[in-house]
Design a protein around this motif. Structure first.
Motif, PDB file in Angstrom:
ATOM      1  N   MET A  98      24.905  -1.672  48.132  1.00  0.00           N
ATOM      2  CA  MET A  98      25.131  -1.355  46.729  1.00  0.00           C
ATOM      3  C   MET A  98      26.434  -0.551  46.629  1.00  0.00           C
ATOM      4  N   SER A  99      27.266  -0.933  45.706  1.00  0.00           N
ATOM      5  CA  SER A  99      28.553  -0.258  45.557  1.00  0.00           C
ATOM      6  C   SER A  99      28.402   1.083  44.831  1.00  0.00           C
ATOM      7  N   ARG A 100      29.422   1.906  44.970  1.00  0.00           N
ATOM      8  CA  ARG A 100      29.441   3.202  44.287  1.00  0.00           C
ATOM      9  C   ARG A 100      29.338   2.993  42.771  1.00  0.00           C
ATOM     10  N   GLN A 101      30.006   1.962  42.278  1.00  0.00           N
ATOM     11  CA  GLN A 101      29.963   1.652  40.843  1.00  0.00           C
ATOM     12  C   GLN A 101      28.544   1.280  40.415  1.00  0.00           C
ATOM     13  N   ASP A 102      27.856   0.474  41.226  1.00  0.00           N
ATOM     14  CA  ASP A 102      26.472   0.089  40.919  1.00  0.00           C
ATOM     15  C   ASP A 102      25.558   1.312  40.880  1.00  0.00           C
ATOM     16  N   ILE A 103      25.750   2.217  41.847  1.00  0.00           N
ATOM     17  CA  ILE A 103      24.965   3.448  41.883  1.00  0.00           C
ATOM     18  C   ILE A 103      25.230   4.265  40.622  1.00  0.00           C
ATOM     19  N   THR A 104      26.483   4.371  40.232  1.00  0.00           N
ATOM     20  CA  THR A 104      26.853   5.151  39.046  1.00  0.00           C
ATOM     21  C   THR A 104      26.222   4.566  37.789  1.00  0.00           C
ATOM     22  N   VAL A 105      26.226   3.259  37.672  1.00  0.00           N
ATOM     23  CA  VAL A 105      25.630   2.602  36.497  1.00  0.00           C
ATOM     24  C   VAL A 105      24.135   2.896  36.431  1.00  0.00           C
ATOM     25  N   LYS A 106      23.447   2.791  37.566  1.00  0.00           N
ATOM     26  CA  LYS A 106      22.003   3.087  37.592  1.00  0.00           C
ATOM     27  C   LYS A 106      21.743   4.559  37.269  1.00  0.00           C
ATOM     28  N   LEU A 107      22.577   5.445  37.840  1.00  0.00           N
ATOM     29  CA  LEU A 107      22.413   6.867  37.549  1.00  0.00           C
ATOM     30  C   LEU A 107      22.617   7.157  36.071  1.00  0.00           C
ATOM     31  N   GLN A 108      23.582   6.492  35.461  1.00  0.00           N
ATOM     32  CA  GLN A 108      23.833   6.672  34.027  1.00  0.00           C
ATOM     33  C   GLN A 108      22.554   6.386  33.242  1.00  0.00           C
ATOM     34  N   GLU A 109      21.893   5.295  33.573  1.00  0.00           N
ATOM     35  CA  GLU A 109      20.644   4.931  32.898  1.00  0.00           C
ATOM     36  C   GLU A 109      19.559   5.983  33.136  1.00  0.00           C
ATOM     37  N   ILE A 110      19.454   6.450  34.368  1.00  0.00           N
ATOM     38  CA  ILE A 110      18.438   7.444  34.713  1.00  0.00           C
ATOM     39  C   ILE A 110      18.684   8.752  33.966  1.00  0.00           C
ATOM     40  N   PHE A 111      19.930   9.215  33.955  1.00  0.00           N
ATOM     41  CA  PHE A 111      20.249  10.458  33.249  1.00  0.00           C
ATOM     42  C   PHE A 111      19.914  10.337  31.770  1.00  0.00           C
ATOM     43  N   ARG A 112      20.244   9.219  31.167  1.00  0.00           N
ATOM     44  CA  ARG A 112      19.944   9.033  29.744  1.00  0.00           C
ATOM     45  C   ARG A 112      18.441   9.046  29.492  1.00  0.00           C
ATOM     46  N   GLU A 113      17.688   8.445  30.395  1.00  0.00           N
ATOM     47  CA  GLU A 113      16.228   8.405  30.252  1.00  0.00           C
ATOM     48  C   GLU A 113      15.623   9.799  30.438  1.00  0.00           C
ATOM     49  N   VAL A 114      16.003  10.489  31.498  1.00  0.00           N
ATOM     50  CA  VAL A 114      15.414  11.798  31.814  1.00  0.00           C
ATOM     51  C   VAL A 114      15.753  12.835  30.748  1.00  0.00           C
ATOM     52  N   PHE A 115      16.981  12.802  30.251  1.00  0.00           N
ATOM     53  CA  PHE A 115      17.420  13.808  29.282  1.00  0.00           C
ATOM     54  C   PHE A 115      17.313  13.329  27.834  1.00  0.00           C
ATOM     55  N   TYR A 116      16.696  12.160  27.629  1.00  0.00           N
ATOM     56  CA  TYR A 116      16.466  11.627  26.279  1.00  0.00           C
ATOM     57  C   TYR A 116      17.739  11.644  25.436  1.00  0.00           C
ATOM     58  N   ASP A 117      18.833  11.136  26.016  1.00  0.00           N
ATOM     59  CA  ASP A 117      20.114  11.140  25.318  1.00  0.00           C
ATOM     60  C   ASP A 117      20.843   9.829  25.615  1.00  0.00           C
ATOM     61  N   ASP A 118      20.765   8.898  24.672  1.00  0.00           N
ATOM     62  CA  ASP A 118      21.387   7.581  24.848  1.00  0.00           C
ATOM     63  C   ASP A 118      22.904   7.638  24.890  1.00  0.00           C
ATOM     64  N   ASN A 119      23.490   8.747  24.506  1.00  0.00           N
ATOM     65  CA  ASN A 119      24.943   8.879  24.485  1.00  0.00           C
ATOM     66  C   ASN A 119      25.483   9.684  25.666  1.00  0.00           C
ATOM     67  N   LEU A 120      24.608  10.170  26.535  1.00  0.00           N
ATOM     68  CA  LEU A 120      25.033  10.989  27.665  1.00  0.00           C
ATOM     69  C   LEU A 120      25.907  10.163  28.605  1.00  0.00           C
ATOM     70  N   GLU A 121      27.079  10.682  28.919  1.00  0.00           N
ATOM     71  CA  GLU A 121      28.012  10.027  29.836  1.00  0.00           C
ATOM     72  C   GLU A 121      28.157  10.907  31.068  1.00  0.00           C
ATOM     73  N   ILE A 122      27.829  10.352  32.222  1.00  0.00           N
ATOM     74  CA  ILE A 122      27.982  11.133  33.443  1.00  0.00           C
ATOM     75  C   ILE A 122      29.378  10.930  34.015  1.00  0.00           C
ATOM     76  N   SER A 123      29.808  11.895  34.806  1.00  0.00           N
ATOM     77  CA  SER A 123      31.059  11.801  35.550  1.00  0.00           C
ATOM     78  C   SER A 123      30.820  12.448  36.904  1.00  0.00           C
ATOM     79  N   GLU A 124      31.680  12.161  37.847  1.00  0.00           N
ATOM     80  CA  GLU A 124      31.468  12.675  39.200  1.00  0.00           C
ATOM     81  C   GLU A 124      31.525  14.190  39.284  1.00  0.00           C
ATOM     82  N   ASP A 125      32.273  14.819  38.389  1.00  0.00           N
ATOM     83  CA  ASP A 125      32.375  16.276  38.441  1.00  0.00           C
ATOM     84  C   ASP A 125      31.374  16.981  37.523  1.00  0.00           C
TER      85      ASP A 125
END
Length: 80
Positions: A1-28
């Motif tokens: 799995m590529s780093r990009q694929d991991i990031t996309v999945k994490l984006q979905e997880i963060f939005r689900e856990v924090f109940y925020d469909d607009n949450l954008e993650i970044s590496e920092d």
């Protein structure tokens, strides 16, 4: 799995856990950047990531991750 694929999945997880469909993650990004990121939600986040990626974090890994980028690094290594 590529780093990009991991990031996309994490984006979905963060939005689900924090109940925020607009949450954008970044590496920092850190817990301080998300108002709802408290200790309970941190445990939920870790458990959800472990389930999604079929892996387990060690306590040292959980305690050592200072931002999302480090989290991605740990997941990448676990998936190798």
């Amino acid at each position: 799995m590529s780093r990009q694929d991991i990031t996309v999945k994490l984006q979905e997880i963060f939005r689900e856990v924090f109940y925020d469909d607009n949450l954008e993650i970044s590496e920092d990004m850190t817990a301080a950047a998300v108002e709802e990121w408290d200790s309970l939600n941190h445990l939920t986040l870790i458990a959800t990531i472990e389930d999604e990626f079929s892996m387990k974090f060690t306590l040292d890994q959980v305690m050592g991750m200072k931002n999302v980028g480090e989290m991605i690094n740990v997941i990448e290594k676990a998936l190798q």
